[in-house]
Design an enzyme around this catalytic site. Structure first.
Site, PDB file in Angstrom:
ATOM      1  N   GLU A 131       0.890  -1.164   0.000  1.00 11.88           N
ATOM      2  CA  GLU A 131       0.000   0.000   0.000  1.00 11.88           C
ATOM      3  C   GLU A 131       0.922   1.206   0.000  1.00 11.88           C
ATOM      4  O   GLU A 131       1.468   1.598   1.032  1.00 11.88           O
ATOM      5  CB  GLU A 131      -0.927  -0.024   1.222  1.00 11.88           C
ATOM      6  CG  GLU A 131      -2.174   0.810   1.057  1.00 11.88           C
ATOM      7  CD  GLU A 131      -1.900   2.293   1.107  1.00 11.88           C
ATOM      8  OE1 GLU A 131      -1.969   2.938   0.024  1.00 11.88           O
ATOM      9  OE2 GLU A 131      -1.608   2.814   2.180  1.00 11.88           O
ATOM     10  N   CYS A 178      -1.897   9.059   2.457  1.00  7.18           N
ATOM     11  CA  CYS A 178      -1.719   8.524   1.103  1.00  7.18           C
ATOM     12  C   CYS A 178      -2.937   8.827   0.243  1.00  7.18           C
ATOM     13  O   CYS A 178      -2.848   8.832  -0.992  1.00  7.18           O
ATOM     14  CB  CYS A 178      -1.441   7.022   1.144  1.00  7.18           C
ATOM     15  SG  CYS A 178      -2.639   6.073   2.084  1.00  7.18           S
TER      16      CYS A 178
END
Length: 523
Positions: free
Chosen positions: A273, A307
């Site tokens: 991720e 993110c």
């Protein structure tokens, strides 16, 4: 400075029961075997944390592997009951742990509390999941045969987390992996080791006190093991170790490439991720009140250090001036300061290098023809004399018809690039024209526009939202993205399958031995 003095200065350590933890020590900058945890709000040290060695890593993996041999045979619903107890302990300590997240990482208090709530939510999710680790049953082409699949625990999962979500991302991985029958070895960011110690100790305390899983001669707390060290002494040997069949890593694209290379060379699994360069598309029929609120949280929340932070805004040319006026006005009202102050909406960046990175990105944007609408390097300079790593959130207007190179890069800071677009098709080309593919959103009241955005030839991201922003995902869905974001999925939905191994089983309960595909052999 003694550990006792640290406890007096920082009562959160005592509230969380880690003031006397063996890894926590005085912040001695001259001692290279110690990493110092700094408060990004003040620049002052909170505590020192002893860096662990490669030998300690080897011992930690061995303990995880030993306890896995017993944990995998504990019935999944019983594992779920233990995770329920862990979730309850997070509930009990939500306030001090959330405050420690804010103190050490710098996100505002409501976000720090929200992060601990994510751990609580994923614990609740995992309790139910423990009774739903299902496999499919298939009809065999051979008479008197039964065919089905089942899922078994994988082993010890290596978990590598970033500073920006120092508690929640561990929980997404570890609590799901635990009900799947795996053990967990966690390497946290050196920016936030105190949150990691506190979080892991909550799980270990429950494992020590529960009476459900008591393997003879083993410490049940080793189901959740922490290792704190440098990339050289811990990170690199950790990802290379074949005893860790899966490495789940959250961080930069650069880090992810290294993890994928090393783990792939040993044919291990990765769950990556990584970065995101997330865009919101704003159509002419959008509700601009909703857009303004979504952009504020998406671009300014966590000081642009998610993110899923909104980094690009693709606005239809007919409404761009109206929306920019709203945003510029809203940006001027954002209280910047101590994240533990309830009035603050944006805290500091994590360190001085992050501030320098933001400055460099702004300077590049200007050099590439962009216009600063608010914030900018002047906004950084205005706060430079204050303690801590504070900046002003920045809006940068991109020249119409241009796609400056800097806008294709992820800068972990509150910078918003605004593009004027003539159509949804143009917006999608810009949105998808970056290396990352994490989160995306469109604001529109048109069903056709929304469905075009969600279609196979629409957004290429792992997350695609309509009339909500790019940040703030719920734990019930699978979280992750495509392209350079890594392709991994964590948290909800069927992400649990990454932590297990699939086994296809065929049972012959007849008296003959027919072969598949009608093959006859030796008859």
């Amino acid at each position: 400075m003694s550990v006792a003095n640290l406890t007096a200065q920082h009562p959160l350590l005592a509230k969380l029961g880690i003031a006397n933890h063996p890894l926590i020590c005085a912040p001695d900058s001259a001692n290279k075997s110690i990493s110092i945890s700094f408060n990004p709000t003040t620049g002052e040290p909170i505590a020192g944390v002893r860096l662990q060695s490669r030998a300690e890593l080897d011992g930690a993996i061995a303990r995880c592997d030993a306890i896995f041999q017993a944990w995998r045979s504990c019935p999944a619903p019983q594992r779920g009951e233990i995770v329920r107890l862990i979730g309850n302990e997070f509930r009990r300590l939500k306030d001090p742990l959330g405050d420690l997240v804010s103190l050490e990482m710098g996100k505002i208090r409501t976000e720090g509390l929200g992060e601990v709530q994510e751990a609580i939510d994923i614990a609740d999710f995992s309790v139910g999941l423990a009774r739903q680790l299902y496999g499919l049953s298939m009809h065999s082409e051979r008479a008197r045969h039964r065919m089905y699949e089942q899922w078994h625990p994988l082993g010890t999962i290596g978990i590598i987390t970033a500073f920006n979500f120092p508690c929640a991302v561990w929980a997404w991985n570890a609590l799901v992996a635990a009900v799947c029958g795996d053990t967990c070895l966690w390497k946290p960011s050196l920016f936030t080791p105190l949150v990691a110690i506190a979080t892991n100790e909550i799980a270990r305390k429950v494992m020590t006190e529960q009476q459900i899983f008591r393997p003879e001669g083993l410490d049940p707390a080793d189901v959740f093991t922490l290792i704190i060290g440098t990339d050289e002494h811990v990170g690199e040997p950790m990802i290379a170790d074949r005893r860790l069949p899966l490495i789940s890593a959250t961080g930069s694209c650069r880090m992810g490439r290294r993890v994928a290379q090393v783990v792939g060379a040993r044919l291990g699994r990765t769950l990556l991720e990584l970065g995101g360069n997330n865009a919101i598309i704003v159509q002419p029929d959008a509700d601009l009140d909703l857009v303004t609120r979504a952009v504020l949280f998406g671009a300014v929340g966590t000081a642009g250090q998610r993110c899923t932070t909104t980094r690009r805004l693709l606005v239809h040319e007919s409404i761009i001036e109206q929306l920019l006026t709203r945003l510029a006005k809203a940006y001027k009202t954002i209280p910047i300061g101590d994240p533990l102050d309830s009035k603050t909406l944006m805290g500091p960046l994590v360190d001085a290098r992050a501030v320098a990175g933001m400055r460099a990105a702004i300077e590049r944007a200007v050099a590439e023809g962009c216009t600063i609408l608010c914030g900018g390097t002047e906004g950084i300079d205005r706060l430079a004399k204050s303690p801590g790593n504070f900046v002003e959130p920045t809006i940068i207007r991109v020249p119409k018809g241009k796609i400056p190179a800097i806008t294709r890069e992820e800068t972990f800071a509150p910078i918003l690039y605004v593009f004027s677009v003539a159509s949804l098709e143009d917006a999608l080309v810009i949105q998808n024209g970056v290396d990352q593919g994490l989160s995306s959103a469109i604001f529109t009241d048109s069903v056709r526009s929304a469905e075009r955005f969600l279609a196979a030839h629409g957004s290429d991201c792992g997350i695609a939202n309509v009339n909500i922003g790019t940040s703030g995902a719920e734990i019930g869905g699978a979280f992750g993205g495509e392209k350079d974001t890594g392709g991994g999925r964590e948290s909800g939905s069927d992400s649990w399958k990454a932590y297990m191994r699939r086994q296809t089983c065929t049972i012959n309960w007849g008296g003959d031995l027919p072969l598949a595909q009608g093959i006859r052999f030796g008859e």
